[in-house]
Design a protein around this motif. Structure first.
Motif, mmCIF file in Angstrom:
data_model
loop_
_atom_site.group_PDB
_atom_site.id
_atom_site.type_symbol
_atom_site.label_atom_id
_atom_site.label_comp_id
_atom_site.label_asym_id
_atom_site.label_seq_id
_atom_site.Cartn_x
_atom_site.Cartn_y
_atom_site.Cartn_z
ATOM 1 N N LEU A 976 0.743 -1.408 -0.067
ATOM 2 C CA LEU A 976 -0.126 0.065 0.136
ATOM 3 C C LEU A 976 1.008 1.340 0.004
ATOM 4 C CD1 LEU A 976 -2.877 -0.936 2.259
ATOM 5 C CD2 LEU A 976 -2.942 -0.884 -0.290
ATOM 6 N N ALA A 977 1.789 1.147 0.728
ATOM 7 C CA ALA A 977 2.907 2.334 0.525
ATOM 8 C C ALA A 977 3.329 2.705 -0.769
ATOM 9 C CB ALA A 977 4.123 2.224 1.500
ATOM 10 N N MET A 978 3.868 1.611 -1.389
ATOM 11 C CA MET A 978 4.162 1.894 -2.966
ATOM 12 C C MET A 978 3.079 2.440 -3.987
ATOM 13 S SD MET A 978 7.492 1.181 -3.276
ATOM 14 C CE MET A 978 7.545 0.888 -5.005
ATOM 15 N N ALA A 979 1.798 1.736 -3.623
ATOM 16 C CA ALA A 979 0.635 2.155 -4.337
ATOM 17 C C ALA A 979 0.371 3.704 -4.226
ATOM 18 C CB ALA A 979 -0.546 1.222 -3.621
ATOM 19 N N ASN A 980 0.653 4.197 -2.765
ATOM 20 C CA ASN A 980 0.110 5.411 -2.577
ATOM 21 C C ASN A 980 1.109 6.563 -3.387
ATOM 22 O OD1 ASN A 980 -1.362 5.515 0.798
ATOM 23 N ND2 ASN A 980 -2.251 5.447 -1.314
ATOM 24 N N LEU A 981 2.165 6.114 -3.406
ATOM 25 C CA LEU A 981 3.473 6.740 -4.167
ATOM 26 C C LEU A 981 2.881 7.053 -5.476
ATOM 27 C CD1 LEU A 981 6.694 5.633 -2.292
ATOM 28 C CD2 LEU A 981 5.367 7.939 -2.052
ATOM 29 N N ILE A 982 2.680 5.731 -6.150
ATOM 30 C CA ILE A 982 2.149 5.679 -7.443
ATOM 31 C C ILE A 982 1.100 6.528 -8.023
ATOM 32 C CG2 ILE A 982 1.662 4.100 -9.485
ATOM 33 C CD1 ILE A 982 3.714 2.080 -8.022
ATOM 34 N N ARG A 983 -0.112 6.241 -6.895
ATOM 35 C CA ARG A 983 -1.279 6.862 -7.320
ATOM 36 C C ARG A 983 -1.038 8.579 -7.148
ATOM 37 N NH1 ARG A 983 -4.974 4.503 -3.285
ATOM 38 N NH2 ARG A 983 -6.516 6.092 -3.961
ATOM 39 N N GLY A 984 -0.019 9.135 -6.231
ATOM 40 C CA GLY A 984 0.159 10.238 -6.124
ATOM 41 C C GLY A 984 1.416 10.797 -7.060
ATOM 42 N N ASN A 985 1.636 9.800 -8.281
ATOM 43 C CA ASN A 985 2.482 10.225 -9.183
ATOM 44 C C ASN A 985 3.994 10.593 -8.705
ATOM 45 O OD1 ASN A 985 2.739 10.304 -11.925
ATOM 46 N ND2 ASN A 985 2.836 12.586 -12.126
ATOM 47 N N GLU A 986 4.306 10.046 -7.769
ATOM 48 C CA GLU A 986 5.714 10.238 -7.408
ATOM 49 C C GLU A 986 6.449 9.050 -7.718
ATOM 50 O OE1 GLU A 986 6.635 12.855 -5.449
ATOM 51 O OE2 GLU A 986 4.813 13.728 -4.807
ATOM 52 N N LEU A 987 6.720 8.933 -8.957
ATOM 53 C CA LEU A 987 7.362 7.687 -9.702
ATOM 54 C C LEU A 987 8.677 7.557 -9.476
ATOM 55 C CD1 LEU A 987 5.374 7.729 -13.447
ATOM 56 C CD2 LEU A 987 4.570 6.625 -11.249
ATOM 57 N N GLU A 988 9.437 8.592 -9.418
ATOM 58 C CA GLU A 988 10.740 8.548 -9.307
ATOM 59 C C GLU A 988 10.904 8.058 -7.616
ATOM 60 O OE1 GLU A 988 10.472 11.625 -12.584
ATOM 61 O OE2 GLU A 988 9.242 10.911 -10.725
ATOM 62 N N LEU A 989 10.316 8.705 -6.972
ATOM 63 C CA LEU A 989 10.500 8.513 -5.438
ATOM 64 C C LEU A 989 9.914 7.105 -5.089
ATOM 65 C CD1 LEU A 989 11.181 9.248 -2.723
ATOM 66 C CD2 LEU A 989 8.742 10.155 -2.161
ATOM 67 N N ALA A 990 8.946 6.361 -5.903
ATOM 68 C CA ALA A 990 8.445 5.006 -5.654
ATOM 69 C C ALA A 990 9.501 4.119 -6.163
ATOM 70 C CB ALA A 990 7.250 4.796 -6.381
ATOM 71 N N ILE A 991 10.187 4.553 -7.230
ATOM 72 C CA ILE A 991 11.330 3.499 -7.638
ATOM 73 C C ILE A 991 12.428 3.491 -6.851
ATOM 74 C CG2 ILE A 991 12.890 3.047 -9.595
ATOM 75 C CD1 ILE A 991 10.462 4.194 -11.411
ATOM 76 N N SER A 992 12.859 4.794 -6.432
ATOM 77 C CA SER A 992 14.076 4.638 -5.403
ATOM 78 C C SER A 992 13.874 3.939 -4.200
ATOM 79 C CB SER A 992 14.170 6.055 -4.948
ATOM 80 O OG SER A 992 14.670 6.936 -6.268
ATOM 81 N N VAL A 993 12.510 4.208 -3.749
ATOM 82 C CA VAL A 993 12.308 3.405 -2.294
ATOM 83 C C VAL A 993 12.061 1.856 -2.707
ATOM 84 C CG1 VAL A 993 10.454 3.104 -0.644
ATOM 85 C CG2 VAL A 993 11.114 5.414 -1.197
ATOM 86 N N GLY A 994 11.470 1.649 -3.588
ATOM 87 C CA GLY A 994 11.237 0.180 -4.001
ATOM 88 C C GLY A 994 12.588 -0.677 -4.572
ATOM 89 N N THR A 995 13.070 0.190 -4.852
ATOM 90 C CA THR A 995 14.766 -0.381 -5.193
ATOM 91 C C THR A 995 15.653 -0.879 -4.011
ATOM 92 O OG1 THR A 995 14.926 0.709 -7.377
ATOM 93 C CG2 THR A 995 16.954 -0.031 -6.381
ATOM 94 N N VAL A 996 15.398 0.120 -3.071
ATOM 95 C CA VAL A 996 16.161 -0.249 -1.678
ATOM 96 C C VAL A 996 15.189 -1.416 -0.917
ATOM 97 C CG1 VAL A 996 16.796 0.887 0.552
ATOM 98 C CG2 VAL A 996 17.098 2.070 -1.695
ATOM 99 N N LEU A 997 14.160 -1.235 -0.992
ATOM 100 C CA LEU A 997 13.183 -2.274 -0.287
ATOM 101 C C LEU A 997 13.477 -3.736 -0.945
ATOM 102 C CD1 LEU A 997 9.964 -0.328 0.526
ATOM 103 C CD2 LEU A 997 11.887 -1.185 2.143
ATOM 104 N N GLY A 998 13.862 -3.594 -2.219
ATOM 105 C CA GLY A 998 14.047 -4.950 -2.519
ATOM 106 C C GLY A 998 12.686 -5.913 -3.093
ATOM 107 N N GLU A 999 12.720 -7.213 -2.867
ATOM 108 C CA GLU A 999 11.652 -7.904 -3.287
ATOM 109 C C GLU A 999 10.168 -7.636 -2.666
ATOM 110 O OE1 GLU A 999 10.348 -10.834 -5.672
ATOM 111 O OE2 GLU A 999 12.192 -10.355 -5.506
ATOM 112 N N SER A 1000 10.303 -7.094 -1.433
ATOM 113 C CA SER A 1000 8.803 -6.890 -1.169
ATOM 114 C C SER A 1000 8.312 -5.730 -1.874
ATOM 115 C CB SER A 1000 9.129 -6.777 0.343
ATOM 116 O OG SER A 1000 9.963 -5.319 0.451
ATOM 117 N N ALA A 1001 9.004 -5.278 -2.479
ATOM 118 C CA ALA A 1001 8.180 -3.906 -3.095
ATOM 119 C C ALA A 1001 8.369 -4.166 -4.748
ATOM 120 C CB ALA A 1001 8.707 -2.737 -2.922
#
Length: 1314
Positions: A976-1001
């Motif tokens: 849901l955290a990643m979904a909120n970032l994407i739905r808020g069009n914070e794509l670069e931030l979502a990818i940065s955070v998702g890359t660090v979080l790894g498999e779970s994201a």
């Protein structure tokens, strides 16, 4: 629908090529707003109607509206049309959309509040309207009066607007303070005068002028102005009158006698304002003028029932809302209605009630405006603020600047004579200067951590303010009484301060006042700026139209250089922080000039503003980026290499004066204006594709460069400043894989305030970082759930034990009593009942201690009872919170907090319960408490998740997608955290955070990468799109779509194919023919799209989809992959004349399937538009598809019926779906199936969507509503479609593009709002 009328011409045109302009949105995004305070000069500056209230600063009107979902008031609009001080506002009693305002330039404006537009203007009021009011019983008529009259009545309706003078209300002997129409007696009106008298007029009766003057003033010339005046709502003749010194009287307007004189507890108290309480007949409230004491009265008692000190500053205005927010539960009992005719009889308590109960505090919400500009909404029943907008500026803000060593602190200087320091994360004031300085034109922070601000004033010279101590420590008087327009503290030599003045001098002095240089100019000097590279060089801007450069290392008082060229006075000068010898100047001639000191030349003229230029700011990272603000209300962004204006925004409603950013957060800009607001902006979209280069792990040369390379014409943006160099240095020092840290540091550099640092702290906690490495301010934000109770416990101990700092705690520093109370509340929420009781005893709040003591033990309760025996209070305070804690009824307590919108409190209680801090009391078990079903950890955890999701949704709906994501990360709900970032069009931030979080994201990260790759599918960034897609493990289909859409020549396409590991164009043609012969339709479409004849894919794919739709068991998942693939055909191929029918069919099919996808994702705002779009294409294009307009209409009707039937029950009742609609909807649901990315369900809502704007009015071609109108659902920034004129909201554009890739204009152009 309205939107079809608006754009229907597009559907009849076949020549699409003329419309192939790039769709765009504004590059500069508004991400924060510091609203103004309420002006303290005029009386009628606060008004309310239904679920809205309004107040006005000097030049703008602020409209707040109740958000029914969360039971809280939110700023919905800022209306700014007046050019001089607003003197009065009034809400129409008959029409909640109609609103009137008057100003000192003899102007009255009638507004439509919902549409935020001017309905009518009266340009000449024959004097300044001191008071203004809609006429009761008159319909569309507004009355206004100047200080001595006459009273004018402006009738707005009808073909002619007519202004007439009241026959009797003129030629007064004393100035009018205010007037009030009687709400029932037509034409009856009362005036209050500065001499303390009243004048009363009513048709058919003798006019009564200057009557009922206070007895103490009779026979004297002394004045005791009428400060407040309100008719008794339950009487035809009674009237409450307040005089500043004589206090309050209830008077009879017929007999001209005083019925009741009310007495104050202190002779020093004086009344500034009063209001009746609609929910409690006979009750009224008053606000004191010296101190913020709210007094509650009943007309049958001459003394107040209660006195509540709300603020140190005195009241200015009060207004009780007639329809206060409704709570979801725990409703206040509604007041009993009686049939008596006046408030005096109403006040007699029913015999069944005790005297105490009869005069308990009435339920009601009071809009409170204070003399210091503070505005709040106070809940009298609960004795708490629903919100408090404290310490806003009430006048023009001339300057703003970030603290050099803290990018979170912003200082502002205002016409109101104060400097305020704001925390831009919370948008609250943390310090304010002593004031009374006259106008403050300019400020400059001391370098580093000196914690001082230099200020320049209109009449009191210059000064240095020690911010934490709250004292003026130095004054400069060399300019005498002449105004100082600019002050600049040298950041290379902290002992030197420059000032420039109306007297024609620029003076350089040391901080202890020793004058070093006095540079004489031929006229007033308005601006000065120290060189960023040479500590001895300073530039000035003068009224004689010239820019001068002085060198302090010489004894000469003559300038080294004089730059001429401006045709009007030069107001502001700014040296480039990156390019040595380059400076800019802004002038009243509307231009900005760029000067090269080394060449003695003007190297560029930036023309575009239509009025004098005031604000100027170089970007500290991009050497060619310059931003200017003007009296034309606009902010313009310039590429100084070629003089191109990159973007213009008009969100301020008045002149723009100050622009600033902080070197460590270089892409967050603050601006200030005559509209009394400070706005925060994100400049990151201006520097694309830089952030994406970092995500794609491109080499440093594509991210950071030298200045010479960056300023070459046409060169892509490169970072050249200190913060980027520091990040590079830190990354290169790290051992191992520094990618995570690199992403975090750059993300914090690019992201605006509002949660990005908080988000990264939570990511670090999830990744196992040691708690000791968390930053000091971590506990101020959204904490990981495992820290919540521990940190709150620590906060409670701190509040109890920590003594006040030597210099106090800034604004509103809490007293020891307040600290103990706050500590007690935290202990209570943590289930530590005995500690709560002891603190309550220490505070003397025995009843509260006793009420929860049994939760410890009956023995402890008895001990407390004995200690309390001789100190019993007279009235019990029934507080539900301690009882819930004592009985362990967590569910009820969480519901209680949630119902009041106190979601953070609810979360804390739920987590405390999860950690076992809430103990079941034997008493509650015996009494059969309702919490027996919630007595294990699993149940508490479910409760915790539910509360947390509601808190996250509150943030998301308020335009704070990053904070919503923080809420989900706090409970490690990564999906849901990643979904909120994407739905808020914070794509670069979502990818940065998702890359660090790894498999779970991983799943959400891959989706964000797909969307960001679509953003890169433009002329210059195709390679970057490929790099992003290659970060997805199973990426072949995504790379095929990219290569299919690439519009280059054959050689260029083959190069991209090779990079993506795909066959060349010729080989793709052969493979397409082979797979077509084999009957593999999907593979055939793929290879034809990659070949030299991609149009051959259209008939094959479209025929397949049409065959599917003819069947009865098709689903979205069976047709979407084919349509999605076909939509990537190159635009120029789709536009070929021989593709007209296939193009039309593709657009219709994508529109229809898009509507179903929108239903699946609950994109409710665009579902009707997608159905209408598809229907209109079916009507206007020659096609053969298995869809009928009637079918589309039936499906839309069924969807609407079911959507309305599932709305909350507190909304208006709706017709239940019919049997046929149930059948149609059942088929729809079976086809739609479940959304695979469950977190993506719900509308998109970009950061800043909730912020009011003054931008040009744009009508959404989807809804027919004004974009950015907050009272309707067309919220958010504007996105322009490919014709450059048609617009939709960015939120709608994002949702549309995710379900239907083609533009709403039906041109066949792909939509790219990402």
């Amino acid at each position: 629908m309205a939107w079809m009328t608006y754009i229907s011409h597009w559907f009849d045109e076949d020549d699409w090529h003329e419309g192939q302009k790039r769709a765009k949105m504004s590059y500069v995004r508004q991400v924060g707003l510091l609203a103004a305070g309420c002006q303290p000069w005029n009386k009628d500056v606060c008004a309310a109607s239904g679920d809205r209230f309004a107040y006005c600063a000097t030049l703008a009107i602020y409209i707040y509206q109740l958000d029914h979902q969360y039971n809280e008031f939110k700023l919905r609009a800022i209306m700014s049309e007046h050019k001089k001080t607003i003197t009065a506002i009034s809400w129409c009693p008959h029409n909640p959309d109609m609103f009137a305002s008057a100003s000192a330039d003899s102007l009255v404006i009638i507004w439509n509040v919902t549409e935020q537009k001017v309905v009518a203007k009266l340009d000449d009021t024959k004097g300044i309207p001191a008071s203004l009011s809609w006429c009761w019983n008159e319909g569309d008529a507004v009355a206004f009066v100047s200080h001595r009259g006459p009273l004018y009545i402006w009738t707005i309706s009808g073909p002619l607007s007519v202004v007439t003078a009241h026959k009797g209300a003129h030629s007064f002997l004393s100035d009018i303070c205010l007037f009030r129409w009687h709400p029932k007696k037509k034409g009856k009106v009362v005036f209050g005068h500065t001499d303390g008298s009243l004048s009363i007029f009513q048709p058919g009766s003798k006019n009564q002028k200057h009557v009922l003057r206070p007895e103490s003033l009779k026979g004297t010339d002394e004045e005791d102005p009428v400060t407040a005046l309100e008719w008794d709502p339950l009487s035809n003749d009674y009237l409450l009158v307040a005089n500043l010194h004589n206090g309050i009287q209830l008077v009879d307007s017929e007999s001209l006698s005083c019925i009741t004189k009310f007495n104050f507890p202190s002779a020093a108290a004086s009344v500034q304002c009063l209001a009746w309480v609609p929910s409690a007949p006979g009750m009224f409230i008053t606000g004191d003028s010296q101190v913020g004491v709210l007094r509650i009265w009943n007309v049958s008692h001459t003394t107040p029932i209660d006195n509540l000190k709300l603020k140190n500053s005195g009241f200015h205005s009060l207004h009780v809302l007639s329809s206060p927010p409704k709570k979801k539960s725990f409703l206040f009992p509604s007041p009993i209605k009686y049939s008596h005719t006046s408030s005096t009889s109403e006040a007699v308590p029913p015999p069944t009630l005790s005297q105490k109960q009869a005069f308990s505090l009435p339920p009601g919400h009071v809009v409170c405006c204070f003399m210091d500009g503070g505005v709040g909404l106070y809940d009298m029943g609960a004795k708490k603020w629903d919100f408090l907008r404290d310490l806003g500026h009430v006048e023009t803000i001339f300057d703003c600047e970030f603290k050099p060593d803290n990018p979170d602190l912003l200082a502002t200087a205002s016409f109101d004579g104060t400097i305020k320091v704001w925390d831009i994360n919370t948008l609250t004031a943390v310090y304010t200067s002593p004031g009374n300085e006259g106008v403050i034109y300019s400020i400059s922070w001391a370098p580093g951590d000196l914690n001082c601000i230099a200020g320049a004033t209109s009449r009191n010279g210059g000064f240095i303010w020690d911010v934490p101590r709250g004292k003026i420590i130095t004054r400069f008087s060399e300019h005498g009484k002449n105004g100082i327009f600019c002050i600049a503290w040298s950041h290379k030599d902290s002992k030197r301060i420059a000032t420039c003045s109306d007297d024609g001098f620029c003076i350089i002095r040391t901080i202890d006042g020793k004058v070093l240089h006095k540079y004489k100019h031929p006229a007033a000097v308005f601006g000065c700026d120290w060189s960023k590279n040479n500590k001895d060089m300073i530039a000035t801007g003068c009224e004689d139209k010239n820019v001068r450069v002085y060198y302090l290392a010489t004894s000469s008082d003559q300038p080294l250089k004089v730059f001429t060229g401006h045709t009007a006075k030069v107001f502001r000068v700014r040296w480039s922080p990156l390019r040595e010898g380059i400076l800019c100047s802004g002038s009243d001639d509307g231009t900005v000039r760029i000067w090269d000191y080394t060449q003695d030349a003007c190297i560029n003229i930036l023309s575009g503003h239509r009025a004098p230029v005031r604000g100027l700011m170089w970007n500290p990272e991009i050497p060619y980026l310059l931003i200017s603000g003007s009296w034309d209300y606009s902010i313009q962004v310039w590429d100084t290499r070629d003089g191109t204006c990159l973007d213009t925004v008009y969100d301020h409603g008045a002149d723009v004066y100050g622009l600033t950013c902080h070197p460590s957060r270089p892409f967050t800009m603050a601006s200030c204006s005559r509209d009394s607001t400070v706005r925060l902006w994100s400049l990151t979209p201006l520097i694309n594709p830089l952030p994406i280069n970092i995500l794609a792990d491109r080499c440093w040369d594509e991210v950071i460069g030298n200045i010479d390379r960056a300023v070459e014409s046409g060169a892509p943006p490169l970072l050249c400043g200190k913060v980027s160099r520091d990040i590079k240095q830190e990354v290169e020092k790290m051992i191992g894989n520094p990618r995570g840290e690199k992403l975090r540091w750059f993300s914090e550099c690019f992201s605006p305030p509002g949660g990005s640092k908080n988000l990264w702290d939570l990511v670090a906690v999830i990744k196992g970082q040691d708690d000791s490495l968390l930053p000091q301010n971590y506990c101020k934000g959204i904490m990981h759930i495992k820290h919540l109770v521990r940190f709150k416990m620590s906060e409670a101990h701190e509040l109890t034990a920590v003594k006040m700092s030597k210099f106090g705690g800034g604004i509103g520093a809490p007293s020891k009593k307040e600290r103990l109370k706050e500590a007690a509340e935290i202990h209570l929420r943590l289930g530590q009942i005995q500690r709560y009781c002891e603190l309550m005893v220490e505070l003397g709040e025995w009843d509260k201690a006793l009420s929860v003591a049994p939760g410890v033990s009956m023995k402890y309760w008895r001990k407390l009872m004995q200690r309390r025996a001789d100190q019993l209070i007279q009235e019990e305070n029934d507080d539900v919170i301690p009882y819930c804690i004592a009985t362990g009824d967590v569910k009820k307590l969480v519901a209680f907090f949630t119902s009041r919108g106190q979601l953070k409190e609810a979360l804390l209680v739920a987590q405390a319960a999860c950690e076992g801090n809430m103990q079941m009391s034997p008493l509650s078990t015996m009494s059969g408490s309702s919490n027996s079903d919630l007595n294990n950890t699993d149940d508490y955890n479910v409760l915790l998740q539910k509360v947390n999701e509601e808190l996250a949704e509150w943030y998301f709906q308020d335009g704070h997608a990053v904070l919503a994501a923080c809420c989900h990360l706090a409970v490690e709900n990564i999906e849901l955290a990643m979904a909120n970032l994407i739905r808020g069009n914070e794509l670069e931030l979502a990818i940065s955070v998702g890359t660090v979080l790894g498999e779970s994201a991983a799943q959400a990260t891959h989706y964000a990468l797909e969307l960001l790759a679509r953003k890169c599918m433009t002329v210059t960034t195709w390679d970057l799109a490929a790099d992003l897609l290659m970060m997805i493990p199973d990426n072949k289909l995504q790379l095929i779509k990219l290569c299919a859409f690439y519009p280059g020549c054959t050689a260029e396409r083959n190069d991209l194919h090779e990079k993506c590991n795909l066959p060349d164009v010729e080989e793709c043609m052969r493979l397409a023919e082979t797979t077509e012969a084999d009957g593999d339709i999907f593979e055939t479409i793929k290879y034809y799209l990659l070949s030299s004849e991609p149009e051959k894919a259209l008939p094959i794919g479209i025929q397949y989809v049409k065959e599917q739709l003819c069947g009865s068991d098709w689903t979205l998942d069976s047709v979407c992959p084919y349509l999605d693939l076909l939509s990537y055909i190159r635009t120029e191929q789709l536009m070929l004349n021989n593709c007209t029918q296939f193009r039309n069919e593709l657009l219709i099919l994508c529109g229809y399937i898009g509507a179903l996808l929108a239903i699946r994702r609950q994109y409710n705002s665009i579902v009707p538009a997608l159905y209408e779009y598809t229907s209109q294409l079916l009507k206007r294009r020659k096609v053969s598809v298995p869809l009928k307009i009637e079918q589309l209409s039936e499906e839309l009707g069924a969807w609407r019926a079911f959507t309305q039937s599932t709305k909350p029950t507190n909304e208006l009742p709706c017709t239940p779906p019919s049997e046929s609609q149930k059948k149609v909807y059942s088929i729809l649901v079976s086809r739609i199936q479940e959304e695979p990315l469950k977190g993506m369900i719900g509308p998109d809502y970009v950061t800043g969507s909730n912020l009011p704007s003054h931008s040009d009015v744009h009508i959404s071609c989807l809804t027919g509503l004004r974009i950015q109108v907050q009272f309707q659902r067309a919220k958010g920034p504007v996105f322009f479609l490919e014709d450059g004129k048609s617009a939709i909201s960015l939120n709608d554009a994002l949702m549309w593009a995710k379900v239907n890739p083609f533009s709403p204009l039906g041109t066949g152009t792909r939509l790219n709002p990402f």
